[in-house]
Structure formats: structure tokens, C-alpha cells
Design a protein around this motif. Structure first.
Motif, PDB file in Angstrom:
ATOM      1  N   ILE A  28     -34.514 -48.977  55.834  1.00 24.52           N
ATOM      2  CA  ILE A  28     -33.635 -50.127  57.534  1.00 24.52           C
ATOM      3  C   ILE A  28     -32.427 -49.571  57.493  1.00 24.52           C
ATOM      4  O   ILE A  28     -31.533 -49.085  56.845  1.00 24.52           O
ATOM      5  N   GLY A  29     -31.533 -50.208  58.459  1.00 23.05           N
ATOM      6  CA  GLY A  29     -30.873 -50.130  59.291  1.00 23.05           C
ATOM      7  C   GLY A  29     -30.153 -49.823  60.302  1.00 23.05           C
ATOM      8  O   GLY A  29     -31.670 -49.942  61.222  1.00 23.05           O
ATOM      9  N   GLN A 355     -38.802 -51.841  48.183  1.00 26.60           N
ATOM     10  CA  GLN A 355     -39.059 -50.434  48.080  1.00 26.60           C
ATOM     11  C   GLN A 355     -37.910 -49.994  49.298  1.00 26.60           C
ATOM     12  O   GLN A 355     -38.046 -49.487  49.559  1.00 26.60           O
ATOM     13  N   LEU A 356     -38.292 -51.433  49.152  1.00 25.79           N
ATOM     14  CA  LEU A 356     -36.482 -51.551  51.096  1.00 25.79           C
ATOM     15  C   LEU A 356     -34.860 -50.101  49.702  1.00 25.79           C
ATOM     16  O   LEU A 356     -34.920 -50.476  49.057  1.00 25.79           O
ATOM     17  N   ILE A 357     -35.000 -49.584  51.492  1.00 26.63           N
ATOM     18  CA  ILE A 357     -33.682 -48.576  51.307  1.00 26.63           C
ATOM     19  C   ILE A 357     -32.957 -49.047  52.089  1.00 26.63           C
ATOM     20  O   ILE A 357     -33.266 -48.626  53.792  1.00 26.63           O
ATOM     21  N   SER A 370     -28.229 -47.262  49.354  1.00 30.24           N
ATOM     22  CA  SER A 370     -28.714 -48.840  49.212  1.00 30.24           C
ATOM     23  C   SER A 370     -29.832 -49.533  48.630  1.00 30.24           C
ATOM     24  O   SER A 370     -30.653 -49.395  49.566  1.00 30.24           O
ATOM     25  N   ARG A 371     -30.858 -49.768  47.180  1.00 26.84           N
ATOM     26  CA  ARG A 371     -31.412 -50.523  47.168  1.00 26.84           C
ATOM     27  C   ARG A 371     -30.970 -51.902  46.806  1.00 26.84           C
ATOM     28  O   ARG A 371     -30.713 -52.479  46.194  1.00 26.84           O
ATOM     29  N   PRO A 372     -31.257 -53.325  48.523  1.00 30.53           N
ATOM     30  CA  PRO A 372     -31.042 -54.555  48.391  1.00 30.53           C
ATOM     31  C   PRO A 372     -31.776 -54.379  47.298  1.00 30.53           C
ATOM     32  O   PRO A 372     -30.837 -56.167  46.819  1.00 30.53           O
ATOM     33  N   ALA A 373     -32.398 -54.731  47.696  1.00 29.86           N
ATOM     34  CA  ALA A 373     -32.726 -55.646  45.781  1.00 29.86           C
ATOM     35  C   ALA A 373     -32.343 -55.585  44.435  1.00 29.86           C
ATOM     36  O   ALA A 373     -32.285 -56.401  43.556  1.00 29.86           O
TER      37      ALA A 373
END
Length: 399
Positions: A28-29, A355-357, A370-373
Motif C-alpha cells: 500500500i502507499g 501482512q501490510l507493507i 515498512s511494516r506498519p504493524a
């Protein structure tokens, strides 16, 4: 093969990149943040293995488009891959009488310079291999192959596999201008051949609406223009036909039958019958979303690729389908690694936070992944019952 981590320096818009990879990875971004450049890292590595380093650099547009725009003349492009080979494919019994062993993990790093801005120079190359023995003790060993000039040297704890590779690489017959992953002996023994199978799809739903000539590839092309040929192969097998129709009807309940039909000009098209009608509807009359769904099912369940990237698979789909779409990605990622890019907050809503990058850009224009989590502040937001999709829509994931 599983890619567990990728790192890079000065690759396209990334000054520094270091990110772990899971079975399912959702990019995402913002627009122009660098998501496509992140994907290009995988295609670059694939093209090196498939076509050689010089061709791979050329496919990227040459050094000026491969390196970060802020690079000085002597700045290097560095890439590092962490891999876990498939245990079934990594058993060696032909080189010794010892119990079979396998490569448990691999770390491969190479560094490129571009003298004069155009010529390619290999500055550094290193391969670290951790092996696990198959005997009662289940012993671990490791060895390191380092390139010095045009020769390779062995470090770590050399064993019969490492010695065999070292001898092959330093033999007079071996090309000294190739990267390690360009050598067939290394690729076949240490799982790097799987890098050839990295597949990147950006489905164009208009492309499969016209007939495709016989003689096209039987594996799906990146834009899916040969979908009719691929469907013909799948539907010719009774079990695969049943599986595909069941998957399709689960997400599109009105779909009842898929078929292909040859034309007199040696081409093939596909059609679909809905439960509301006895007539088959040719692909040219199907909605873009329906064709996207069919192509996605083929990619996830019928293409024999261990690592797939799908660009914006949700772009033509109604929000009500997002939960089922994510469920398919989760299911397929048990068998292959999946990377997908999206701008859709509904996708963000249904995937696991881990699972979000997030791909973002700083004030200098450099991209970051980055991995927001993993961030403490994001974890606190989640504990406060603020969902990931809300944080994404409000542009708070970059805190």
C-alpha cells in the motif's frame, strides 16, 4: 522456494530497503511512492537468472534508470536475498556416502558499480549457505562463497557440497563474468532456478476479450491476453474444470459454465454461461470485473509459480467482493508466496495487519518500505480499536 527478506541500496527510488516477506504481502502507499519500483526488484532478479545480468540491466532501461537518481558516479547498487529452499527439492545424495542433506537457508548478496555511468562492474558477491544433515544428529553446517576478482574462495565450514561448487566455479571452463545465480550448477543445486518462476501480473481485462491465435503460450502472460489458451488447457482436465468452476461460482454465483471455442482463422476465444440464460456469452461481452476474477483464479490456483505479484487485482471489482478476494489470497498463499498492490481500503480492512507493507517517500524523494504493524504507535491505535483501514484512509500509517 520462499523469499524471506529482500534488502537493497540505491535501487531505483530506494536509497535503503530492508523488508521481510511473508506468504501474503500487501503493498500500500500513495501514488508514485515506489510500489512499482519495489515490484521491479523481483523482476530484475528474475531477469538476471533467466537472461543474464547485462540483459537484466538493459530491460530496466540501463544504469541511469536502475540506480537511484541521487546516486553519485561511484555509488553502487546492492541487493541481498534471503531464501528458504523447498526441502523436497534440496536433498543431495550423489556426492558422498553421508546421510542426505539439504540447504536450509541461503543468503545471497551482490554489489554492482557502473563506471562511466553505463558499464557494469561486479564489486562484491557473497553466498552463505546453511545446510542440515539428515543423520540422527541432524547436524547443521554452513559455508560461504566469496568472490575475489574472478575467483571464488570458500569460508565457514566447507563440506562436500561447498567443495564441489567451488571446484566447478573456479574450473577453466566456467565463465568468470557471470554472477553466481547465472551459473547453472549453482541454480540447480541451491534452488535459484526457482527465481526464474517469479511472475508479475498486471491484468488488462480488455486484452482477453479478443480471440488469441493458436500457438500462444499455455502459461498466463502478464496482461492475460492469452487467457483463452490457458482456460482451454485447464478445462480439458475434468478435475481442474470442476475446481475452476467451483471457485468461480463461489465468488460470482451467477456463473454456471465456462468454455472455449475455436474460430476458422486458427484462433480461440472463451465464453461464459450465466444461470439466467441458456446461451453462452463470448468474452467480448463479459464485464471487466468478471474477466479479472477469472484471471486471478488462474494465477492463484492453476499457474505453477512459487512467487507471484499481482498489480491492483481489485481495480474493477465491487467492494462487496473484497472479503472473498482476500480469502482467496489467504488460501492460495499457503501454496505460493503472493505479493499484491492496492489502493483499496477494503483490501486493507480484510487482510491481517502484519501482512501490510507500506511504501512511502521522504522529503528527498527516496522510497522506504515498512511494516506498519511493527510500529509501537500503530499497535497502540489498534489496541484503541482504530482499524488499519481507518488509519490508511486518514493517512496515519506513516507516523
Amino acid at each position: 522456494m520462499r523469499l524471506t527478506r529482500v534488502s537493497a541500496r540505491n535501487f531505483k527510488s530506494f536509497r535503503e530497503l530492508d523488508i521481510r516477506l511473508d506468504n501474503l504481502n500487501v503493498l500500500i502507499g500513495a501514488n508514485a511512492s515506489g510500489k512499482s519500483n519495489f515490484v521491479q526488484l523481483f523482476t530484475f532478479v528474475r531477469d538476471i537468472v533467466e537472461s543474464g545480468l547485462e540483459n537484466a540491466v538493459s530491460i530496466q532501461g540501463g544504469a541511469q534508470y536502475l540506480r537511484n537518481v541521487n546516486c553519485a558516479g561511484d555509488d553502487r547498487v546492492e541487493i541481498e536475498l534471503d531464501l528458504e529452499p523447498d526441502p523436497i527439492e534440496q536433498t543431495f545424495t550423489f556426492l558422498s556416502d553421508e546421510p542426505p542433506s539439504r540447504a536450509k537457508s541461503l543468503v545471497y548478496r551482490f554489489s554492482l558499480a557502473f563506471p562511466g555511468g553505463r558499464h557494469i562492474g561486479l564489486v562484491e558477491e557473497c553466498l552463505w549457505v546453511e545446510r542440515v544433515g539428515g543423520g540422527p544428529a541432524f547436524n547443521k553446517t554452513d559455508f560461504i562463497l566469496n568472490r575475489t576478482g574472478t575467483k571464488y574462495e570458500m569460508g565457514g565450514h566447507p563440506d562436500v557440497i561447498g567443495a564441489f561448487l567451488l571446484g566447478s566455479l573456479n574450473s577453466p571452463e566456467s565463465s568468470q563474468t557471470k554472477l553466481l545465480i547465472e551459473h547453472e550448477i549453482v541454480r540447480s543445486m541451491l534452488a535459484f532456478n526457482d527465481l526464474k518462476s517469479i511472475a508479475v501480473y498486471d491484468v488488462d481485462p480488455k486484452a482477453p476479450k479478443t480471440a488469441v491465435l493458436f500457438g500462444a503460450k499455455s502459461e498466463l502472460e502478464p496482461d492475460a491476453h492469452n487467457l483463452a489458451i490457458v482456460l482451454d488447457r485447464i478445462l480439458s482436465d475434468g478435475e481442474n474444470r470442476r475446481k475452476l468452476l467451483n471457485l468461480l461460482m463461489d465468488i460470482l454465483p451467477f456463473a454456471e459454465e465456462l468454455g472455449t471455442e475455436p474460430l476458422r482463422d486458427s484462433s480461440l476465444f472463451f465464453n461464459l454461461r450465466e444461470k439466467f440464460s441458456h446461451e453462452l456469452m463470448p468474452a467480448s461481452f463479459l464485464s471487466d470485473g468478471t474477466i479479472d476474477i477469472i484471471a486471478i483464479l488462474v494465477i492463484l490456483y492453476f499457474e505453477r509459480k512459487p512467487f507471484v505479484v499481482i498489480e491492483e487485482p481489485d481495480r474493477n471489482l465491487h467492494p462487496s467482493l473484497m472479503s472473498k478476494l482476500v480469502a482467496m489470497f489467504q488460501d492460495a498463499s499457503r501454496q505460493k508466496q503472493v505479493v499484491l498492490s492496492t489502493h483499496n481500503p477494503e483490501i486493507v480492512r480484510y487482510v491481517e495487519p502484519g501482512q501490510l507493507i507500506l511504501i512511502s517517500r521522504d522529503a528527498s524523494g527516496s522510497s522506504h518500505a515498512s511494516r506498519p504493524a511493527d510500529k509501537a504507535q500503530i499497535q497502540q491505535f489498534l489496541r484503541d480499536e482504530i482499524s488499519m483501514d481507518e488509519l490508511y484512509v486518514q493517512n496515519l500509517l506513516e507516523v
